[in-house]
Design an enzyme around this catalytic site. Structure first.
Site, PDB file in Angstrom:
ATOM      1  CB  SER A  44      -0.734  -0.130   1.383  1.00 40.40           C
ATOM      2  OG  SER A  44       0.114  -0.250   2.339  1.00 40.40           O
ATOM      3  CG  PHE A  45       3.373   2.715   2.914  1.00 41.74           C
ATOM      4  CD1 PHE A  45       2.801   1.658   3.844  1.00 41.74           C
ATOM      5  CD2 PHE A  45       3.149   3.798   2.831  1.00 41.74           C
ATOM      6  CE1 PHE A  45       2.537   2.052   5.035  1.00 41.74           C
ATOM      7  CE2 PHE A  45       2.232   4.382   4.199  1.00 41.74           C
ATOM      8  CZ  PHE A  45       1.741   3.449   5.101  1.00 41.74           C
ATOM      9  CE  LYS A  63       6.890  -2.526   3.037  1.00 46.40           C
ATOM     10  NZ  LYS A  63       5.565  -2.486   2.961  1.00 46.40           N
ATOM     11  CB  SER A 114      15.743 -10.505   5.758  1.00 48.99           C
ATOM     12  OG  SER A 114      15.512  -9.964   6.945  1.00 48.99           O
ATOM     13  CE1 TYR A 115      14.961 -13.367  -2.904  1.00 55.24           C
ATOM     14  CE2 TYR A 115      13.036 -12.260  -2.495  1.00 55.24           C
ATOM     15  CZ  TYR A 115      13.669 -13.149  -3.266  1.00 55.24           C
ATOM     16  OH  TYR A 115      13.028 -13.936  -4.212  1.00 55.24           O
ATOM     17  CD  GLU A 120       2.197 -14.344   1.397  1.00 54.87           C
ATOM     18  OE1 GLU A 120       2.223 -13.113   0.865  1.00 54.87           O
ATOM     19  OE2 GLU A 120       1.196 -15.077   1.505  1.00 54.87           O
ATOM     20  CG  ASP A 159      -2.949  -8.443  10.905  1.00 51.41           C
ATOM     21  OD1 ASP A 159      -2.873  -7.800   9.955  1.00 51.41           O
ATOM     22  OD2 ASP A 159      -3.860  -9.450  11.116  1.00 51.41           O
ATOM     23  CD  GLU A 163      -2.781 -14.600   4.850  1.00 51.84           C
ATOM     24  OE1 GLU A 163      -2.560 -15.102   6.025  1.00 51.84           O
ATOM     25  OE2 GLU A 163      -3.829 -14.613   4.301  1.00 51.84           O
ATOM     26  CG  ASP A 177       2.235  -6.405  10.939  1.00 49.26           C
ATOM     27  OD1 ASP A 177       2.338  -5.171  11.570  1.00 49.26           O
ATOM     28  OD2 ASP A 177       1.460  -6.879  10.624  1.00 49.26           O
TER      29      ASP A 177
HETATM   30  N1  LIG Z   1      10.904  -9.127   3.141  1.00 46.48           N
HETATM   31  C1  LIG Z   1      10.432  -9.623   1.800  1.00 46.48           C
HETATM   32  N2  LIG Z   1      10.787 -10.770   1.323  1.00 46.48           N
HETATM   33  C2  LIG Z   1       9.969 -11.064   0.226  1.00 46.48           C
HETATM   34  N3  LIG Z   1       9.120 -10.697   0.018  1.00 46.48           N
HETATM   35  C3  LIG Z   1       8.699  -9.563   0.350  1.00 46.48           C
HETATM   36  C4  LIG Z   1       9.321  -8.996   1.589  1.00 46.48           C
HETATM   37  N4  LIG Z   1       8.540  -8.161   2.055  1.00 46.48           N
HETATM   38  C5  LIG Z   1       7.253  -7.815   1.180  1.00 46.48           C
HETATM   39  N5  LIG Z   1       7.443  -8.962   0.149  1.00 46.48           N
HETATM   40  C6  LIG Z   1       6.400  -9.135  -0.784  1.00 46.48           C
HETATM   41  O1  LIG Z   1       5.793  -8.126  -1.105  1.00 46.48           O
HETATM   42  C7  LIG Z   1       4.415  -8.042  -1.145  1.00 46.48           C
HETATM   43  C8  LIG Z   1       4.090  -6.444  -0.720  1.00 46.48           C
HETATM   44  O2  LIG Z   1       4.739  -6.141   0.597  1.00 46.48           O
HETATM   45  P1  LIG Z   1       4.096  -4.989   1.426  1.00 46.48           P
HETATM   46  O3  LIG Z   1       4.694  -5.182   2.815  1.00 46.48           O
HETATM   47  O4  LIG Z   1       4.061  -3.776   0.733  1.00 46.48           O
HETATM   48  O5  LIG Z   1       2.755  -5.590   1.421  1.00 46.48           O
HETATM   49  P2  LIG Z   1       1.347  -4.572   2.060  1.00 46.48           P
HETATM   50  O6  LIG Z   1       0.575  -5.711   2.777  1.00 46.48           O
HETATM   51  O7  LIG Z   1       0.838  -3.638   1.280  1.00 46.48           O
HETATM   52  O8  LIG Z   1       2.066  -4.096   3.298  1.00 46.48           O
HETATM   53  P3  LIG Z   1       2.207  -2.650   3.871  1.00 46.48           P
HETATM   54  O9  LIG Z   1       0.722  -1.976   3.748  1.00 46.48           O
HETATM   55  O10 LIG Z   1       3.012  -2.389   5.087  1.00 46.48           O
HETATM   56  O11 LIG Z   1       3.000  -1.611   2.615  1.00 46.48           O
HETATM   57  C9  LIG Z   1       4.031  -9.005   0.034  1.00 46.48           C
HETATM   58  O12 LIG Z   1       2.870  -9.432   0.038  1.00 46.48           O
HETATM   59  C10 LIG Z   1       5.109  -9.970  -0.067  1.00 46.48           C
HETATM   60  O13 LIG Z   1       4.778 -10.993  -0.920  1.00 46.48           O
HETATM   61  O1  LIG Z   2       7.974  -5.577   5.374  1.00 50.13           O
HETATM   62  C1  LIG Z   2       6.788  -4.886   5.618  1.00 50.13           C
HETATM   63  O2  LIG Z   2       6.062  -4.541   4.762  1.00 50.13           O
HETATM   64  C2  LIG Z   2       6.487  -4.900   7.130  1.00 50.13           C
HETATM   65  C3  LIG Z   2       7.533  -3.815   7.673  1.00 50.13           C
HETATM   66  C4  LIG Z   2       6.972  -3.366   8.923  1.00 50.13           C
HETATM   67  C5  LIG Z   2       7.138  -4.388  10.085  1.00 50.13           C
HETATM   68  N1  LIG Z   2       6.335  -4.196  11.115  1.00 50.13           N
HETATM   69  C6  LIG Z   2       6.685  -5.299  11.945  1.00 50.13           C
HETATM   70  C7  LIG Z   2       5.970  -5.643  13.091  1.00 50.13           C
HETATM   71  C8  LIG Z   2       6.388  -6.759  13.526  1.00 50.13           C
HETATM   72 CL1  LIG Z   2       5.627  -6.970  15.193  1.00 50.13          CL
HETATM   73  C9  LIG Z   2       7.207  -7.671  13.139  1.00 50.13           C
HETATM   74  C10 LIG Z   2       7.849  -7.396  11.718  1.00 50.13           C
HETATM   75 CL2  LIG Z   2       9.133  -8.191  11.194  1.00 50.13          CL
HETATM   76  C11 LIG Z   2       7.461  -6.062  11.379  1.00 50.13           C
HETATM   77  N2  LIG Z   2       7.815  -5.576  10.094  1.00 50.13           N
HETATM   78  C12 LIG Z   2       7.109  -2.576   6.960  1.00 50.13           C
HETATM   79  C13 LIG Z   2       8.136  -1.825   6.616  1.00 50.13           C
HETATM   80  C14 LIG Z   2       8.140  -0.524   5.829  1.00 50.13           C
HETATM   81  C15 LIG Z   2       6.820  -0.100   5.942  1.00 50.13           C
HETATM   82 CL3  LIG Z   2       6.652   1.481   5.249  1.00 50.13          CL
HETATM   83  C16 LIG Z   2       5.666  -0.738   6.470  1.00 50.13           C
HETATM   84  C17 LIG Z   2       5.883  -1.898   7.053  1.00 50.13           C
END
Ligand SMILES: Nc1ncnc2c1ncn2[C@@H]1O[C@H](COP(=O)(O)OP(=O)(O)OP(=O)(O)O)[C@@H](O)[C@H]1O
Ligand SMILES: O=C(O)C[C@H](Cc1nc2cc(Cl)cc(Cl)c2[nH]1)c1ccc(Cl)cc1
Ligand SMILES: O=C(O)C[C@H](Cc1nc2cc(Cl)cc(Cl)c2[nH]1)c1ccc(Cl)cc1
Length: 324
Positions: A44-45, A63, A114-115, A120, A159, A163, A177
C-alpha cells in the site's frame, strides 16, 4: 586494495563477479549501492523490489515508499513507528524479517529488508494439504520462538497469520507484518500496563479476519494473549489444512470466533488437538502461556507434550524438515 603479492604469479584480475565483492559496506547507503531486480510485491506504500548489494552480493527485499503518498495518506507516523519496531527487532538473530538499513532520495524512502526467498508459509500448507506432525512441530516452534522474542520486547504483533509468516532460503521462518492494503485510521489502542510499544494498528478487519481473537473483535483491546490465539489458529491450520473459523463472510467468521464454534476433524493429532484447545480459549487470561511471567518466554507452551523432543535453543541451526 590488498597490496599486490609480487612473489605470486601474475594472474589476470578475476572476471568472476562473485569474487569482485569487496564486502566493504558504505556507512550510509544510497540506491546506487544496489542492483534493483524484479518487483516482488506491490504494497500500500510502495513497491517491494528484489535487489542485490553490489558490495556483498547479498540479496535483499527493498521496500520503496513514495514520500508524497505517505504524506498524502498522513502515514508518516505509521512508517516511523514501523521503522522503530524493525529496529527493535534488529537484535533478533532469527525469526524476523530484519531491517538492514534505511535511506532516502528526493522522492522515496528505502527500507532494506531481509529477502524471504521462499515467500509465504501459506502456499506450502495449501500445496500439501496439511503438514505432517514433524513439520507442524518445527514450524510451530519457530513461530513460538518469534513470539517469545517479540513479547519479550513488549511488542504485540496483533495480526499474526500465515501470510505474515515468510520463509528464508533455508526454509526458516521470517515473521513480518504486512500492513493491510487499505489502512484506515483506528483509535489508538490504550497502552496496557505491561505493553511498552503500542503499534498504531490499521483497521485489522481489512484482509483476513480468521485469526483475530475475540477480544480484538469486541473491545479492540489486544494483549500478548491475542497473538497466542492466532498461534493456536495457525497450528490448527497446519494440521487440518484450513483455519479453524471459516464462513462465507467476515461477519459470520466473527460470530464463530466469539462462540468458539470450530470442529477438530477426524485424524487430527491428539497432541496438536490438546495444544490448540488450550490456546483457543475465549478468556485471554486462561490461554496456555497467558500466566507465564512476561519476558521469560512461554515455558508452559514449550512444556506441552506436543513439543516433546523439540530443542528450541538450536531451531535456527537445524535443517527444517521437508514439506511434502
Ligand atoms: N522481505 C520480503 N521478502 C520477500 N517478499 C516480500 C518481503 N516483503 C514484502 N514482500 C512481498 O511483497 C508484497 C508486498 O509487501 P508489502 O509489505 O508492501 O505488503 P503490504 O501488505 O501492502 O504491506 P504495507 O501495507 O505495510 O505496505 C508482500 O505481500 C510480499 O509478498
Ligand atoms: O515488510 C513489511 O511490509 C513490514 C514492515 C514493518 C514491520 N512491522 C513489523 C512488526 C512486527 Cl511485530 C514484526 C515485523 Cl518483522 C515487522 N515488520 C514495514 C516496513 C516498512 C513500511 Cl513503510 C511498512 C511496514
Ligand atoms: O534517515 C532516517 O532514518 C530518517 C528518515 C526520517 C524520515 N524522513 C521521512 C520523509 C517522509 Cl516524506 C516520511 C517519513 Cl515517514 C520520513 N521519515 C527516514 C529515512 C528513510 C526511511 Cl526508510 C525512514 C526514515
Amino acid at each position: 586494495v590488498a597490496p599486490q603479492n609480487t612473489s605470486a604469479p601474475r594472474v589476470p584480475p578475476t572476471t568472476n563477479p562473485a569474487l569482485a565483492y569487496t564486502n566493504r559496506t558504505p556507512a550510509k547507503y544510497t540506491p546506487k549501492d544496489f542492483i534493483f531486480g524484479k518487483v516482488i510485491g506491490e504494497g500500500s506504500f510502495g513497491t517491494v523490489y528484489l535487489a542485490k548489494d553490489i558490495h556483498t552480493g547479498k540479496e535483499h527485499a527493498i521496500k520503496v515508499c513514495d514520500k508524497r503518498h505517505i504524506i498524502k495518506e498522513k502515514k508518516t507516523e505509521y512508517v516511523t513507528r514501523e521503522k522503530e519496531v524493525l529496529n527493535m527487532l534488529a537484535g533478533a538473530k532469527h525469526s524476523f524479517v530484519r531491517l538492514y538499513c534505511t535511506f532516502q532520495d528526493i522522492d522515496r524512502l528505502y527500507f532494506v529488508l531481509s529477502y524471504a526467498k521462499n515467500g509465504e508459509l501459506l502456499p506450502y500448507i495449501n500445496k500439501v494439504g496439511s503438514f505432517d506432525i514433524e513439520c507442524t512441530k518445527f514450524y510451530s516452534a519457530e513461530i513460538l520462538r518469534g513470539l517469545e522474542y517479540l513479547h519479550g520486547l513488549g511488542i504485540i504483533h496483533r495480526d499474526l497469520k500465515p501470510e505474515n509468516i515468510l520463509l528464508d532460503e533455508k526454509m526458516h521462518v521470517l515473521i513480518t507484518d504486512f500492513g493491510c492494503t487499505k489502512i484506515l485510521k483506528e483509535p489508538e489502542v490504550p497502552l496496557n500496563e505491561n505493553e511498552t510499544h503500542v503499534r498504531e494498528r490499521k483497521n485489522s478487519f481489512v484482509g483476513t479476519a480468521q485469526y483475530l481473537s475475540p477480544e480484538i473483535l469486541t473491545d479492540r483491546n489486544a494483549s500478548r494473549s491475542s497473538d497466542l490465539w492466532a498461534f493456536g489458529c495457525i497450528i490448527y491450520q497446519m494440521v487440518a489444512g484450513l483455519p479453524p473459523f471459516r464462513a462465507r463472510n467476515d461477519y459470520m467468521i466473527f460470530q464463530k470466533i466469539q462462540k468458539l464454534d470450530y470442529e477438530v476433524p477426524d485424524g487430527f493429532s491428539e497432541m496438536a488437538k490438546s495444544l490448540v484447545e488450550q490456546l483457543l480459549v475465549l478468556d485471554p487470561t486462561q490461554r496456555l502461556g497467558a500466566q507465564d511471567e512476561h519476558g521469560a518466554g512461554y515455558p508452559s507452551i514449550r512444556a506441552h507434550p506436543f513439543f516433546e523432543g523439540v530443542d528450541f535453543e538450536t531451531l535456527h541451526e537445524q535443517t527444517p524438515p521437508p514439506i511434502y
